[in-house]
Design an enzyme around this catalytic site. Sequence first.
Site, PDB file in Angstrom:
ATOM      1  N   CYS A 124       0.554  -1.158  -0.077  1.00  0.00           N
ATOM      2  CA  CYS A 124      -0.202  -0.134   0.137  1.00  0.00           C
ATOM      3  C   CYS A 124       0.844   1.215  -0.157  1.00  0.00           C
ATOM      4  CB  CYS A 124      -1.098   0.110   1.134  1.00  0.00           C
ATOM      5  SG  CYS A 124      -2.006  -1.324   1.524  1.00  0.00           S
ATOM      6  N   HIS A 268      -3.730   6.874   3.053  1.00  0.00           N
ATOM      7  CA  HIS A 268      -3.811   5.836   2.380  1.00  0.00           C
ATOM      8  C   HIS A 268      -5.687   5.411   3.067  1.00  0.00           C
ATOM      9  CE1 HIS A 268      -4.391   1.246   1.341  1.00  0.00           C
ATOM     10  NE2 HIS A 268      -3.908   0.531   2.722  1.00  0.00           N
ATOM     11  N   ASN A 298     -10.135  -1.116  -0.116  1.00  0.00           N
ATOM     12  CA  ASN A 298      -8.582  -0.921   0.062  1.00  0.00           C
ATOM     13  C   ASN A 298      -7.636  -1.637  -1.100  1.00  0.00           C
ATOM     14  OD1 ASN A 298      -5.907  -0.810   0.968  1.00  0.00           O
ATOM     15  ND2 ASN A 298      -5.733  -1.798   2.837  1.00  0.00           N
TER      16      ASN A 298
HETATM   17  N1  COA Z   1     -18.448  -9.877   9.389  1.00  0.00           N
HETATM   18  C1  COA Z   1     -18.576 -10.270  10.975  1.00  0.00           C
HETATM   19  N2  COA Z   1     -17.241 -11.086  11.790  1.00  0.00           N
HETATM   20  C2  COA Z   1     -16.589 -10.617  10.934  1.00  0.00           C
HETATM   21  C3  COA Z   1     -16.236 -10.757   9.990  1.00  0.00           C
HETATM   22  C4  COA Z   1     -16.473 -10.431   9.164  1.00  0.00           C
HETATM   23  N3  COA Z   1     -16.525  -9.434   7.595  1.00  0.00           N
HETATM   24  N4  COA Z   1     -14.102 -10.319  10.173  1.00  0.00           N
HETATM   25  C5  COA Z   1     -13.841 -10.494  11.281  1.00  0.00           C
HETATM   26  N5  COA Z   1     -15.014 -11.016  12.118  1.00  0.00           N
HETATM   27  C6  COA Z   1     -15.375 -11.410  13.367  1.00  0.00           C
HETATM   28  C7  COA Z   1     -13.923 -12.051  13.942  1.00  0.00           C
HETATM   29  O1  COA Z   1     -13.725 -13.363  13.507  1.00  0.00           O
HETATM   30  C8  COA Z   1     -14.052 -12.216  15.195  1.00  0.00           C
HETATM   31  O2  COA Z   1     -15.079 -12.555  15.983  1.00  0.00           O
HETATM   32  P1  COA Z   1     -14.469 -13.552  17.025  1.00  0.00           P
HETATM   33  O3  COA Z   1     -14.265 -12.312  17.896  1.00  0.00           O
HETATM   34  O4  COA Z   1     -16.091 -14.627  17.366  1.00  0.00           O
HETATM   35  O5  COA Z   1     -13.629 -14.473  17.185  1.00  0.00           O
HETATM   36  C9  COA Z   1     -14.236 -10.610  15.373  1.00  0.00           C
HETATM   37  O6  COA Z   1     -15.143 -10.343  13.968  1.00  0.00           O
HETATM   38  C10 COA Z   1     -13.956  -9.638  15.528  1.00  0.00           C
HETATM   39  O7  COA Z   1     -12.425  -9.482  14.930  1.00  0.00           O
HETATM   40  P2  COA Z   1     -11.136  -8.911  15.505  1.00  0.00           P
HETATM   41  O8  COA Z   1     -10.427  -8.801  14.451  1.00  0.00           O
HETATM   42  O9  COA Z   1     -11.480  -8.192  17.127  1.00  0.00           O
HETATM   43  O10 COA Z   1     -11.999  -6.927  14.645  1.00  0.00           O
HETATM   44  P3  COA Z   1     -11.372  -6.010  14.672  1.00  0.00           P
HETATM   45  O11 COA Z   1     -12.187  -4.791  15.415  1.00  0.00           O
HETATM   46  O12 COA Z   1     -10.095  -5.890  14.638  1.00  0.00           O
HETATM   47  O13 COA Z   1     -11.428  -5.334  13.123  1.00  0.00           O
HETATM   48  C11 COA Z   1     -10.425  -5.411  10.866  1.00  0.00           C
HETATM   49  C12 COA Z   1     -11.035  -6.527  12.044  1.00  0.00           C
HETATM   50  C13 COA Z   1      -9.700  -6.730   9.547  1.00  0.00           C
HETATM   51  C14 COA Z   1     -11.131  -4.513   9.867  1.00  0.00           C
HETATM   52  C15 COA Z   1      -9.346  -4.720  11.562  1.00  0.00           C
HETATM   53  O14 COA Z   1      -8.710  -5.271  12.065  1.00  0.00           O
HETATM   54  C16 COA Z   1      -8.551  -3.925  10.419  1.00  0.00           C
HETATM   55  O15 COA Z   1      -9.386  -2.954  10.194  1.00  0.00           O
HETATM   56  N6  COA Z   1      -7.609  -4.075  10.453  1.00  0.00           N
HETATM   57  C17 COA Z   1      -6.303  -4.144  10.170  1.00  0.00           C
HETATM   58  C18 COA Z   1      -6.518  -3.867   8.796  1.00  0.00           C
HETATM   59  C19 COA Z   1      -5.727  -3.327   7.384  1.00  0.00           C
HETATM   60  O16 COA Z   1      -6.120  -2.453   7.319  1.00  0.00           O
HETATM   61  N7  COA Z   1      -4.995  -3.971   6.440  1.00  0.00           N
HETATM   62  C20 COA Z   1      -4.444  -3.324   4.785  1.00  0.00           C
HETATM   63  C21 COA Z   1      -3.387  -2.874   5.767  1.00  0.00           C
HETATM   64  S1  COA Z   1      -2.929  -1.501   4.212  1.00  0.00           S
END
Ligand code: COA
Length: 341
Positions: A124, A268, A298
């Site tokens: 990214c 980003h 993204n």
């Molecule tokens: N729909 C529903 N539930 C989902 C899901 C979806 N699409 N994706 C994950 N979950 C669930 C998980 O399984 C987890 O369930 P559990 O508690 O039973 O295990 C729950 O939601 C919470 O997951 P968590 O990882 O704590 O969520 P979060 O608040 O951290 O959000 C992201 C997840 C991926 C959105 C967040 O971590 C994020 O944006 N990270 C950075 C990703 C990124 O930007 N990557 C590119 C960088 S350039």
Amino acid sequence: MTESGTSTPPLPHAVRIAGTGSYLPERIMTNQDLERLVETSDEWITSRTGIRERRIAREDEFTSHMASEAARAALAQAGITGSDIDLIIVATITPDTLTPATACYVQQQIGALKAVAFDVSAACSGFLYAMELARHSVGAGAFRNALIIGAEKLSAFVDWSDRNTCVLFGDGAGAAVLVPSTNGGGRILSSQLGTDGAQAELLNIPGGGSACPVGALGAAGTAEKSATLTMQGREVFKHAVNAMRKAAAEGIAAAGLTIQDIDLLIPHQANLRIIDAIVERLDFSREDVFINLDKYGNTSAAAVAIALDEAHREGRIQRGDRILLVAFGAGLTWASAVIEW
Ligand code: COA
């Protein structure tokens, strides 16, 4: 995070952006569409990420095709053609082929036949890595007109059964033409790049390279060795906030400015919560932040490039404005650039 960030010395010539362009595939995939693919909901995706829809390229539409469309728009705005371009750098992690570089296909598609063309792989942060390389090449006088492009077909590398990742990404391309700045026109004031390879496992596509060739993946592949994108979301989130805040602050300082001097922040476009956290830590005004991730998700290396073009075409960037671009991605990599328009 290690301290591997770099700032760069002054160049013989200042360099400015003469044109921007972008391209998004026609097909829109909404959060409701994703509800039919994996166990998720519009409410979950919107509240955790801010993303409402993303674009998905046709099967016969490759990264180079999107890159070339964005390039044509940038060239038209700059008032030049492909034959005026000496250097093409495509930033992508989803190239048409492992070799040759996607930039080589773009060179042919836009008729930039005298241009040197190659790719950079910095996820990214790739568009800002490309910008820094091109700025040095043009600023040192080695090349005159450079075309930098961020382009991705992430839909081809996403596991569409993995709700943790498939809801986050989309396809698209953005481009900019860099030329020497004369007569006190705008210029790129500063740039900061950084890398921390110790965190490489947090976000990667493990299969398909020489460490795990496609032939060794087997019919189904495994979670550790798939040719699709894998991510430790929470860890990536924390690193993203820290790295982008740091890159932004260092970029502003390197330009001899303060945060109050910045007219528009183009971050980003990964997650609205990441953007909000950075804005809060920088003590920056939310109204002066450009956001389009709700429409595109993204798009990795394309995200900052598309946002820059949209902000420009929507009139959010005026002559003399100071723009802060900041990005973060797999590697881990991070980057910022401060531009006086
Ligand atoms: N729909 C529903 N539930 C989902 C899901 C979806 N699409 N994706 C994950 N979950 C669930 C998980 O399984 C987890 O369930 P559990 O508690 O039973 O295990 C729950 O939601 C919470 O997951 P968590 O990882 O704590 O969520 P979060 O608040 O951290 O959000 C992201 C997840 C991926 C959105 C967040 O971590 C994020 O944006 N990270 C950075 C990703 C990124 O930007 N990557 C590119 C960088 S350039």
